[in-house]
Design a protein around this motif. Structure first.
Motif, PDB file in Angstrom:
ATOM      1  N   LEU A  52       0.836  -1.196   0.000  1.00  0.00           N
ATOM      2  CA  LEU A  52       0.000   0.000   0.000  1.00  0.00           C
ATOM      3  C   LEU A  52       0.878   1.255   0.000  1.00  0.00           C
ATOM      4  O   LEU A  52       0.579   2.235  -0.706  1.00  0.00           O
ATOM      5  CB  LEU A  52      -0.920  -0.001   1.219  1.00  0.00           C
ATOM      6  N   ALA A  53       1.961   1.228   0.777  1.00  0.00           N
ATOM      7  CA  ALA A  53       2.876   2.371   0.807  1.00  0.00           C
ATOM      8  C   ALA A  53       3.566   2.552  -0.543  1.00  0.00           C
ATOM      9  O   ALA A  53       3.708   3.685  -1.035  1.00  0.00           O
ATOM     10  CB  ALA A  53       3.913   2.181   1.914  1.00  0.00           C
ATOM     11  N   GLU A  54       3.990   1.450  -1.137  1.00  0.00           N
ATOM     12  CA  GLU A  54       4.661   1.521  -2.433  1.00  0.00           C
ATOM     13  C   GLU A  54       3.729   2.049  -3.518  1.00  0.00           C
ATOM     14  O   GLU A  54       4.176   2.692  -4.475  1.00  0.00           O
ATOM     15  CB  GLU A  54       5.204   0.143  -2.821  1.00  0.00           C
ATOM     16  N   GLN A  55       2.441   1.765  -3.373  1.00  0.00           N
ATOM     17  CA  GLN A  55       1.458   2.226  -4.358  1.00  0.00           C
ATOM     18  C   GLN A  55       0.813   3.549  -3.950  1.00  0.00           C
ATOM     19  O   GLN A  55      -0.232   3.914  -4.466  1.00  0.00           O
ATOM     20  CB  GLN A  55       0.388   1.152  -4.550  1.00  0.00           C
ATOM     21  N   LYS A  56       1.462   4.222  -2.979  1.00  0.00           N
ATOM     22  CA  LYS A  56       1.047   5.566  -2.551  1.00  0.00           C
ATOM     23  C   LYS A  56      -0.422   5.623  -2.108  1.00  0.00           C
ATOM     24  O   LYS A  56      -1.163   6.545  -2.441  1.00  0.00           O
ATOM     25  CB  LYS A  56       1.309   6.584  -3.658  1.00  0.00           C
ATOM     26  N   GLY A  57      -0.825   4.581  -1.361  1.00  0.00           N
ATOM     27  CA  GLY A  57      -2.165   4.558  -0.790  1.00  0.00           C
ATOM     28  C   GLY A  57      -3.258   4.061  -1.703  1.00  0.00           C
ATOM     29  O   GLY A  57      -4.430   4.037  -1.312  1.00  0.00           O
ATOM     30  N   ASN A  58      -2.913   3.641  -2.906  1.00  0.00           N
ATOM     31  CA  ASN A  58      -3.909   3.123  -3.849  1.00  0.00           C
ATOM     32  C   ASN A  58      -4.209   1.666  -3.505  1.00  0.00           C
ATOM     33  O   ASN A  58      -3.400   0.774  -3.775  1.00  0.00           O
ATOM     34  CB  ASN A  58      -3.401   3.246  -5.278  1.00  0.00           C
ATOM     35  N   VAL A  59      -5.368   1.430  -2.901  1.00  0.00           N
ATOM     36  CA  VAL A  59      -5.716   0.084  -2.425  1.00  0.00           C
ATOM     37  C   VAL A  59      -5.826  -0.900  -3.586  1.00  0.00           C
ATOM     38  O   VAL A  59      -5.356  -2.048  -3.489  1.00  0.00           O
ATOM     39  CB  VAL A  59      -7.029   0.122  -1.615  1.00  0.00           C
ATOM     40  N   GLU A  60      -6.434  -0.492  -4.665  1.00  0.00           N
ATOM     41  CA  GLU A  60      -6.620  -1.399  -5.807  1.00  0.00           C
ATOM     42  C   GLU A  60      -5.280  -1.875  -6.367  1.00  0.00           C
ATOM     43  O   GLU A  60      -5.091  -3.061  -6.630  1.00  0.00           O
ATOM     44  CB  GLU A  60      -7.419  -0.688  -6.901  1.00  0.00           C
ATOM     45  N   ARG A  61      -4.334  -0.948  -6.507  1.00  0.00           N
ATOM     46  CA  ARG A  61      -3.017  -1.335  -7.010  1.00  0.00           C
ATOM     47  C   ARG A  61      -2.270  -2.184  -5.993  1.00  0.00           C
ATOM     48  O   ARG A  61      -1.534  -3.113  -6.373  1.00  0.00           O
ATOM     49  CB  ARG A  61      -2.205  -0.081  -7.351  1.00  0.00           C
ATOM     50  N   ALA A  62      -2.440  -1.877  -4.718  1.00  0.00           N
ATOM     51  CA  ALA A  62      -1.780  -2.668  -3.675  1.00  0.00           C
ATOM     52  C   ALA A  62      -2.288  -4.108  -3.695  1.00  0.00           C
ATOM     53  O   ALA A  62      -1.501  -5.056  -3.566  1.00  0.00           O
ATOM     54  CB  ALA A  62      -2.020  -2.038  -2.306  1.00  0.00           C
ATOM     55  N   ILE A  63      -3.591  -4.287  -3.869  1.00  0.00           N
ATOM     56  CA  ILE A  63      -4.159  -5.633  -3.946  1.00  0.00           C
ATOM     57  C   ILE A  63      -3.595  -6.372  -5.153  1.00  0.00           C
ATOM     58  O   ILE A  63      -3.243  -7.560  -5.073  1.00  0.00           O
ATOM     59  CB  ILE A  63      -5.698  -5.570  -4.004  1.00  0.00           C
ATOM     60  N   HIS A  64      -3.487  -5.680  -6.275  1.00  0.00           N
ATOM     61  CA  HIS A  64      -2.907  -6.285  -7.482  1.00  0.00           C
ATOM     62  C   HIS A  64      -1.496  -6.790  -7.197  1.00  0.00           C
ATOM     63  O   HIS A  64      -1.136  -7.913  -7.581  1.00  0.00           O
ATOM     64  CB  HIS A  64      -2.889  -5.263  -8.613  1.00  0.00           C
ATOM     65  N   GLU A  65      -0.694  -5.977  -6.502  1.00  0.00           N
ATOM     66  CA  GLU A  65       0.673  -6.369  -6.199  1.00  0.00           C
ATOM     67  C   GLU A  65       0.732  -7.524  -5.208  1.00  0.00           C
ATOM     68  O   GLU A  65       1.580  -8.405  -5.318  1.00  0.00           O
ATOM     69  CB  GLU A  65       1.459  -5.165  -5.657  1.00  0.00           C
ATOM     70  N   VAL A  66      -0.166  -7.520  -4.218  1.00  0.00           N
ATOM     71  CA  VAL A  66      -0.229  -8.635  -3.264  1.00  0.00           C
ATOM     72  C   VAL A  66      -0.503  -9.943  -4.011  1.00  0.00           C
ATOM     73  O   VAL A  66       0.139 -10.974  -3.761  1.00  0.00           O
ATOM     74  CB  VAL A  66      -1.312  -8.380  -2.193  1.00  0.00           C
ATOM     75  N   ILE A  67      -1.448  -9.903  -4.934  1.00  0.00           N
ATOM     76  CA  ILE A  67      -1.764 -11.105  -5.715  1.00  0.00           C
ATOM     77  C   ILE A  67      -0.565 -11.538  -6.545  1.00  0.00           C
ATOM     78  O   ILE A  67      -0.168 -12.715  -6.530  1.00  0.00           O
ATOM     79  CB  ILE A  67      -2.996 -10.862  -6.611  1.00  0.00           C
TER      80      ILE A  67
END
Length: 226
Positions: A52-67
């Protein structure tokens, strides 16, 4: 994938004898380690917050990266545990199953955290376990009245069913044994080259993890993040 899954379901009772430690208790332990972290792997919430920090608070992008990160982890362990032939089956099969359980628990728990769900809440933990089964399996359990609702319904249930976690963990154990055993034995039956088994194992585990992540993203609706 359908043929492999069918093969796995037929063999699951016998394969269970080769993986006696893959039980509901083992799945629950995998969940605890996924949430708390183990070895070099940070816990689900910490890993999700990093994304989430790496994606600057963008939850959708953070979820994509987690997956994506956990798909790569699943592919790596799938390759490593599917390299050998029948002689390594008794060791590699339980390792593959428990490894996949740990990775998918960690991924789905991370998604739940990013959606604002409290991982300390036993209802949310039940929802994570249910999500690991996939949409088709969940719908089947609901139809057969073995499960009271969807993962999101479990996460927000007004009353906690304290027996549900053990039931779900048992279903997850059986599901993973069927999936992994079917994949492995079908591969070895058709191909005798060990490295091919590793490639197929990596692809199958990675795809399975990707599907689980996409289902979690669709099913677990956002709640207010604290």
């Amino acid at each position: 994938m359908g043929l492999t899954s069918s093969f796995g379901r037929q063999l699951a009772p016998k394969i269970g004898q080769l993986a006696p430690n893959v039980t509901s208790r083992a799945v629950l332990e995998a969940f605890n380690r996924a949430v708390d972290g183990i070895g070099p792997l940070p816990g689900a919430a910490a890993a999700a917050e990093k994304q989430l920090a790496e994606q600057k608070g963008n939850v959708e992008r953070a979820i994509h990266e987690v997956i994506e990160n956990n798909v790569r982890l699943a592919g790596g362990q799938g390759f490593a545990t599917n390299l050998g032939g029948l002689i390594t089956l008794a060791v590699a099969l339980p390792a593959n199953i428990t490894g996949l359980a740990l990775i998918q628990c960690r991924m789905i728990a991370g998604i739940a955290h990013l959606k604002g769900h409290d991982l300390d809440n036993p209802r949310v933990r039940n929802a994570v376990l249910a999500t690991m089964l996939g949409e088709d399996q969940v719908n089947g359990l609901i139809k057969n009245k073995k499960l009271p609702g969807t993962p999101m319904a479990l996460a927000t249930a007004p009353v906690l069913d304290e027996t549900l976690s053990v039931l779900l963990a048992g279903e997850v154990a059986t599901f993973l044994i069927s999936k992994v055993a079917g994949k492995r034995l079908a591969t070895m039956a058709g191909r005798r080259i060990p490295v091919v088994g590793g490639v197929v194992g990596a692809g199958a585990d990675g795809y399975s993890t990707w599907r689980a992540g996409r289902y979690a993203d669709r099913e677990l609706l956002p709640r207010n993040r604290r």
